[in-house]
Design a protein around this motif. Structure first.
Motif, PDB file in Angstrom:
ATOM      1  N   ILE A  67     -11.159  25.336  38.191  1.00  0.00           N
ATOM      2  CA  ILE A  67     -12.143  25.579  39.247  1.00  0.00           C
ATOM      3  C   ILE A  67     -13.310  26.409  38.723  1.00  0.00           C
ATOM      4  O   ILE A  67     -14.460  26.166  39.074  1.00  0.00           O
ATOM      5  N   LYS A  68     -13.040  27.349  37.846  1.00  0.00           N
ATOM      6  CA  LYS A  68     -14.103  28.177  37.272  1.00  0.00           C
ATOM      7  C   LYS A  68     -15.131  27.309  36.540  1.00  0.00           C
ATOM      8  O   LYS A  68     -16.330  27.543  36.629  1.00  0.00           O
ATOM      9  N   GLN A  69     -14.667  26.276  35.833  1.00  0.00           N
ATOM     10  CA  GLN A  69     -15.561  25.375  35.115  1.00  0.00           C
ATOM     11  C   GLN A  69     -16.276  24.408  36.052  1.00  0.00           C
ATOM     12  O   GLN A  69     -17.420  24.035  35.804  1.00  0.00           O
ATOM     13  N   VAL A  70     -15.603  23.994  37.119  1.00  0.00           N
ATOM     14  CA  VAL A  70     -16.198  23.051  38.071  1.00  0.00           C
ATOM     15  C   VAL A  70     -17.462  23.637  38.681  1.00  0.00           C
ATOM     16  O   VAL A  70     -18.447  22.928  38.898  1.00  0.00           O
ATOM     17  N   LYS A  71     -17.465  24.925  38.923  1.00  0.00           N
ATOM     18  CA  LYS A  71     -18.619  25.565  39.551  1.00  0.00           C
ATOM     19  C   LYS A  71     -19.865  25.535  38.674  1.00  0.00           C
ATOM     20  O   LYS A  71     -20.962  25.754  39.167  1.00  0.00           O
TER      21      LYS A  71
END
Length: 131
Positions: A52-56
């Protein structure tokens, strides 16, 4: 005679069809703590899950695959997905559940389109799979 037999068969089988669950999120179980949220992919090799950190950091409209737990319902069709790196809002249409019953302790894989706006990021879920 044939009409009464046919009517009897319809009467017997119609409650089964009407009572079939539609699936969805059931918040009756507690989610696992962050340190226990494992990816747990079982035989799914063609998916490349993203944290999720990378998706943002991705662009608007990007196709993403996420693995995590739904912790709570935010709105009618909105839910909050958590993994080890953070949380993200999901939009899951009523027919998107495809009969799956999901609780907070169930690990799921979702794939969909990332939408960014001033309020934050949301994934419009196209595929949902319970692990």
């Amino acid at each position: 005679m044939k009409k009464s037999t046919f009517t009897l068969l319809i009467a017997l089988f119609s409650p089964c069809v009407l009572a079939a669950p539609d699936g969805g999120f059931h918040p009756d179980k507690a989610p696992p703590p962050p340190q226990k949220q494992d990816s747990g992919i079982r035989g799914v090799e063609d998916l490349r899950p993203t944290a999720i950190k990378q998706v943002k950091t991705l662009r608007d409209g990007a196709w993403v695959t996420l693995i995590g737990n739904i912790h709570r319902q935010l709105g009618k069709d909105s839910f909050e997905l958590h993994d080890k790196t953070g949380s993200l809002a999901l939009h899951i249409a009523p027919d998107g559940w495809r009969g799956a019953d999901i609780s907070p302790d169930d690990l799921i894989i979702v794939s969909g389109t990332l939408h960014k706006d001033p309020h934050g990021e949301t994934v419009d879920v196209q595929q949902l799979q319970k692990q």
